[in-house]
Scaffold this motif. Structure first.
Motif, short mmCIF file in Angstrom:
data_model
loop_
_atom_site.label_atom_id
_atom_site.label_comp_id
_atom_site.label_asym_id
_atom_site.label_seq_id
_atom_site.Cartn_x
_atom_site.Cartn_y
_atom_site.Cartn_z
N ASN A 1 38.68 -48.26 26.51
CA ASN A 1 38.97 -49.56 25.92
C ASN A 1 37.88 -49.95 24.93
OD1 ASN A 1 41.35 -50.28 27.52
ND2 ASN A 1 39.93 -50.27 29.24
N VAL A 2 38.31 -50.45 23.76
CA VAL A 2 37.39 -50.92 22.72
C VAL A 2 37.76 -52.38 22.44
CG1 VAL A 2 36.46 -50.52 20.43
CG2 VAL A 2 37.38 -48.60 21.75
N ILE A 3 36.84 -53.28 22.71
CA ILE A 3 37.13 -54.72 22.61
C ILE A 3 36.09 -55.39 21.73
CG2 ILE A 3 37.34 -56.87 23.90
CD1 ILE A 3 38.21 -55.21 26.31
N LEU A 4 36.57 -56.26 20.83
CA LEU A 4 35.68 -57.11 20.05
C LEU A 4 35.47 -58.39 20.86
CD1 LEU A 4 37.19 -56.73 16.48
CD2 LEU A 4 35.58 -55.26 17.67
N ARG A 5 34.28 -58.55 21.40
CA ARG A 5 34.00 -59.69 22.28
C ARG A 5 34.24 -61.02 21.56
NH1 ARG A 5 28.47 -58.61 25.75
NH2 ARG A 5 29.32 -57.09 27.22
N GLY A 6 34.80 -61.96 22.33
CA GLY A 6 35.07 -63.27 21.78
C GLY A 6 36.38 -63.36 21.04
N THR A 7 37.14 -62.25 21.01
CA THR A 7 38.45 -62.23 20.37
C THR A 7 39.45 -61.62 21.32
OG1 THR A 7 38.37 -60.01 19.40
CG2 THR A 7 37.22 -61.76 18.21
N LYS A 8 40.70 -61.62 20.92
CA LYS A 8 41.76 -60.95 21.68
C LYS A 8 42.14 -59.63 21.02
CE LYS A 8 43.75 -65.25 23.48
NZ LYS A 8 44.99 -66.08 23.61
N THR A 9 41.22 -59.10 20.23
CA THR A 9 41.47 -57.89 19.46
C THR A 9 40.79 -56.70 20.13
OG1 THR A 9 41.51 -59.20 17.45
CG2 THR A 9 41.29 -56.83 17.18
N GLY A 10 41.51 -55.57 20.15
CA GLY A 10 40.94 -54.37 20.74
C GLY A 10 41.86 -53.18 20.54
N GLY A 11 41.47 -52.05 21.12
CA GLY A 11 42.27 -50.83 21.01
C GLY A 11 41.96 -49.90 22.17
N VAL A 12 42.72 -48.78 22.22
CA VAL A 12 42.56 -47.77 23.27
C VAL A 12 42.52 -46.41 22.60
CG1 VAL A 12 43.56 -46.77 25.35
CG2 VAL A 12 43.81 -49.22 24.92
N GLU B 1 32.51 -53.81 22.60
CA GLU B 1 32.34 -53.30 23.97
C GLU B 1 33.23 -52.08 24.19
OE1 GLU B 1 32.12 -56.02 27.53
OE2 GLU B 1 34.04 -55.04 27.93
N PHE B 2 32.63 -50.99 24.71
CA PHE B 2 33.35 -49.77 25.01
C PHE B 2 33.29 -49.55 26.53
CE2 PHE B 2 31.76 -49.43 20.75
CZ PHE B 2 32.78 -48.83 20.04
N SER B 3 34.44 -49.26 27.16
CA SER B 3 34.45 -49.05 28.61
C SER B 3 35.55 -48.07 28.99
CB SER B 3 34.65 -50.38 29.34
OG SER B 3 35.92 -50.93 29.03
N LEU B 4 35.31 -47.37 30.07
CA LEU B 4 36.27 -46.43 30.62
C LEU B 4 35.91 -46.20 32.08
CD1 LEU B 4 38.62 -44.38 30.27
CD2 LEU B 4 36.90 -42.66 29.65
N LEU B 5 36.92 -46.21 32.94
CA LEU B 5 36.67 -45.97 34.36
C LEU B 5 35.96 -44.65 34.56
CD1 LEU B 5 40.08 -47.15 35.87
CD2 LEU B 5 37.95 -48.43 35.64
N GLY B 6 34.86 -44.69 35.28
CA GLY B 6 34.08 -43.48 35.51
C GLY B 6 32.91 -43.32 34.55
N TYR B 7 32.79 -44.27 33.59
CA TYR B 7 31.71 -44.20 32.61
C TYR B 7 31.03 -45.56 32.50
CZ TYR B 7 33.65 -39.71 31.19
OH TYR B 7 34.09 -38.41 31.18
N GLY B 8 29.78 -45.54 32.16
CA GLY B 8 29.05 -46.79 32.00
C GLY B 8 29.55 -47.58 30.79
N HIS C 1 25.83 -54.43 19.60
CA HIS C 1 25.71 -55.79 19.12
C HIS C 1 25.58 -55.83 17.59
CE1 HIS C 1 25.10 -57.38 23.20
NE2 HIS C 1 24.35 -56.29 23.43
N GLY C 2 26.13 -56.89 17.03
CA GLY C 2 25.94 -57.17 15.61
C GLY C 2 26.58 -56.17 14.68
#
Length: 741
Positions: free
Chosen positions: A18-29, A49-56, A61-62
């Motif tokens: 998951n790739v999310i732009l914090r403070g918005t409802k915008t993101g991708g996979v 923010e980048f996240s995936l189950l099994g990974y940190g 920022h910025g």
């Protein structure tokens, strides 16, 4: 904004991040290549923010995005359990949380590290599967796998989505898959969904990795059997990648120097290349190429005392695979995968002497397949697809042998050298088409279903079939899941599947062949005792009918007169590494039963094994030293016993007996005997270190550490007065190393 998300450990692309732009409802996979794309981003500064189950989780920022700019951002994620209040560990599908996302019962997955370090597997992809429940092998000398009572011809094997037949080297001793490029192998031992067709028993899917998009890499891997070189790196500034590998046996180059002039030890070499390139934000092309060659030459001298005839043999085999894949992901909830593949195989075999056999095989196949996955809603995920295969094959055998030798062959033996089989040829083509639709339905917080329907048609038998499939997963508790599956499964008889089991029948003598059929029933219970301990039990029943068998076992006329049942229960206990754990491994037990019945015979299948036990353990002493062991036990396989002998009478033109020097056996009930139990201990020590400024890994392995004399088969002298035992592998020390430049 677009880019790639890859693993920090091995630079492999990560799917589903998951790739999310914090403070918005915008993101991708991210897609299968680790690529993501986020459209219509307003200019400004963002925390991404980048996240995936099994990974940190990783936050950059910025990140500045200007007007009209396509901001590129590629990141590495580090493998790390993610802690939540209610569920302590979330890793992947093989975790307490992933437990309720997996609808398939009994699915097994192995990663490259497990394949390469499993003691006794000799870094072989297919041999590594022997350590999981439900999988048996008939001998140490073959990498073929038999899954829950099914034959190797009943397994659907996919290599990057393309159907592969007979993926073996050196007569089946070694699998053709190169472990250095494998990303994951997935085994579905039964109850597989509607996407998979034309097989009765199991699905084995091999996924090969793409090359590194971060930088150029060169490394070497050498074992006691072969050595390989791997080159990989980015293309177009990271918009693509390449990986090229070459592998060859080297023991034959050494031994051939001291062998006789007319002897060449078995060898093989293969070349594999995979190129991937992004065409844009939503499209990627992948080109795959594979070529292999192998052969041998042998001279057996006559030995009058031991009654061994003189014989010359030589064999040459070539095969190749070429594939083009287009991935199109226009939206996060929609993906389309299209693939074209071409496969070819050529082989020539020649044997001269008291026995004479010549053979030639020439076959090729064109394949097209396409599948579309659409996440229609949070509850429904649709999977639609179709496939088409056009196969052409030409082969012939010429066999000459004394009648007395033909009579010695065991009834039911699958071989072109059957009684009254002198010559055989086939030249023809087949077309097969399949289409399917399935829906993955989240019925409730606890219940997950996948139901589907498949249609198949083949002009080889001119029969169309429908195959309904159903898989269910029910969440009993936070760490417990009950799963079940059932469905109809069909397999079309053709020479591609016949050759997998060494059966070359006269199909022209039966124009009424039908498709083979099986019904699967599966039930499984999986429970996590803790973050690192898992217990799983499975029960299965495969009811097979209309199986193609040889009429009266000796005629080479195929008929749909076979019925078989395979049933059993499995227990799997796994200890996974968690945090600072040093010990990992599993224990797998299978209670199995498989029997074949025809109107004229009934017998246990050749791999019927009542009890099978596999124990694997690995202990990581420190960062540079790891110990591993595998112990396997299996009750004896069935075989047909010799219960007596009878003379072969040679008559003259008047009917008088002129020679009684040859004898032929009297066979007992088919597979009525049992070989002794099989057990073997394999040990491995792995070292990781830096030398000459380069990272090295070396291992020492001992196969059959206590030198158990397991029985492979029995042989007899010409008069059947003496029986000799051919054993499985003795104690064999092996070694290997790899280095990354």
């Amino acid at each position: 904004m677009s880019g790639w998300v890859v693993s920090e450990t091995d630079h492999e692309p990560l799917l589903g991040a998951n790739v999310i732009l914090r403070g918005t409802k915008t993101g991708g996979v991210t897609d299968e290549g680790g690529y993501y794309s986020i459209d219509k981003v307003k200019p400004g500064s963002y925390d991404v923010e980048f996240s995936l189950l099994g990974y940190g989780k990783l936050t950059i920022h910025g990140v500045e995005i200007g007007s009209g700019q396509d901001r590129k951002l590629t990141v590495n994620l580090r493998e790390q359990p993610i802690v939540f209040p209610d569920v302590e560990v979330i890793e992947d599908r093989d975790s307490p949380e992933g437990l309720h996302q997996e609808v398939l019962p009994s699915v097994r997955r192995l990663k490259p590290r497990q394949i390469k370090t499993l003691p006794g597997a000799v870094e072989d992809v297919l041999r590594s599967l022997r350590a999981v429940p439900g999988v048996t092998a008939r001998s140490d000398y073959s990498s073929q796998v038999f899954v829950r009572g099914g034959g190797p011809d009943q397994n659907l094997i996919l290599d990057d989505g393309l159907v592969i037949s007979s993926p073996y080297h050196v007569g089946g001793l070694i699998s053709a898959f190169n472990p250095d490029v494998v990303e994951e192998i997935e085994l579905i031992p039964g109850g597989f969904p509607a996407r998979y067709g034309d097989r009765l028993s199991a699905v084995l899917e091999v996924k090969n990795r793409e090359g590194s998009r971060e930088g150029f890499e060169l490394w070497n891997n050498t074992s006691i059997i072969s050595t390989s070189a791997i080159v990989e790196g980015p293309l177009s500034g990271g918009r693509g990648s390449y990986i090229v590998t070459g592998r060859r046996t080297y023991y034959d180059l050494i031994l051939n120097q001291i062998a006789e002039e007319d002897v060449a030890f078995p060898y093989f070499y293969d070349l594999h290349a995979k190129l991937a390139h992004d065409l844009g934000r939503a499209d990627k092309l992948t080109l795959i190429s594979y070529y292999s060659a192998e052969g041998f030459k042998y001279h057996q001298k006559r030995d009058e005392e031991d009654e061994i005839p003189e014989m010359w043999m030589d064999d040459l085999h070539h095969s190749g695979v070429y594939s083009l894949i287009w991935n199109h992901n226009p939206r996060p909830n929609l993906s389309l995968r299209s693939q074209y593949g071409y496969l070819f195989m050529k082989e020539s075999f020649n044997m001269r002497g008291d026995l004479s056999l010549r053979g030639h095989v020439n076959g090729h196949r064109h394949s097209l397949n396409q599948n579309l996955i659409r996440i229609a809603s949070p509850e429904h995920s649709l999977d639609l697809g179709w496939e088409f295969h056009h196969t052409e094959a030409e082969f012939w055998w010429e066999f000459v042998a004394p009648d007395s030798l033909k009579d010695e062959l065991e009834p039911g033996q699958q071989s072109p050298f059957r009684p009254k089989q002198d010559d055989f040829s086939y030249d023809g083509s087949t077309n097969r088409f399949g289409i399917y639709a399935s829906d993955r339905y989240r019925a409730s917080e606890r219940a997950l279903l996948e139901y589907g329907l498949r249609f198949d048609y083949s002009d080889f038998v001119k029969e169309a079939v429908f195959s309904p499939r159903l898989n269910i997963s029910y969440k009993i508790g936070p760490n417990t899941s009950l799963k079940g599956a059932t469905g109809l499964f069909y397999q079309y008889p053709d020479y591609e599947s016949f050759s997998e089991k060494g059966y070359f029948p006269e199909t022209s003598k039966n124009s009424n062949l039908k498709v083979e059929r099986a019904i699967h029933y599966l039930l499984g219970l999986e429970h996590y005792l803790s973050e690192s301990w898992k217990v799983k039990t499975d029960f299965y029943l495969k009811d097979m009918s209309r199986l193609v068998v040889d009429y009266l076992d000796t005629s080479l006329v195929p008929v749909n007169e076979g019925e078989a049942v395979a049933r059993g229960a499995e227990l799997y206990i796994e200890k996974k590494k968690f945090d600072d754990d040093k010990l990992s491994g599993w224990l797998a037990y299978t209670l199995g039963y498989s029997k074949l019945k025809t109107p004229w015979n009934s017998y246990f299948y050749m791999t019927d094994q009542r009890h099978s036990l596999n124990l694997f353990g690995e202990y990581e002493v420190n960062d540079w030293l790891t110990f591993g062991l595998t112990w396997r036990y299996g009750s004896g396989f069935p075989y047909t016993e010799v219960v007596g002998v009878t003379p072969v009478l040679v008559l003259d033109t008047t009917g008088a007996v002129v020679d009684t020097s040859d004898w032929k056996p009297v066979w007992g009930a088919t597979n009525g005997g049992r070989y002794p139990a099989y057990h073997r201990l394999d040990l491995r020590t792995t070292f990781s270190y830096n030398w000459l400024g380069l990272p090295w890994e070396a291992y020492i392995e001992i196969i059959n550490a206590y030198n158990r004399k397991n029985v492979y088969t029995y042989t007899y002298n010409r008069r059947y007065t003496e029986r000799d035992t051919i054993h499985e592998l003795p104690l064999v020390p092996t070694f290997g190393f790899s280095v990354r430049f």
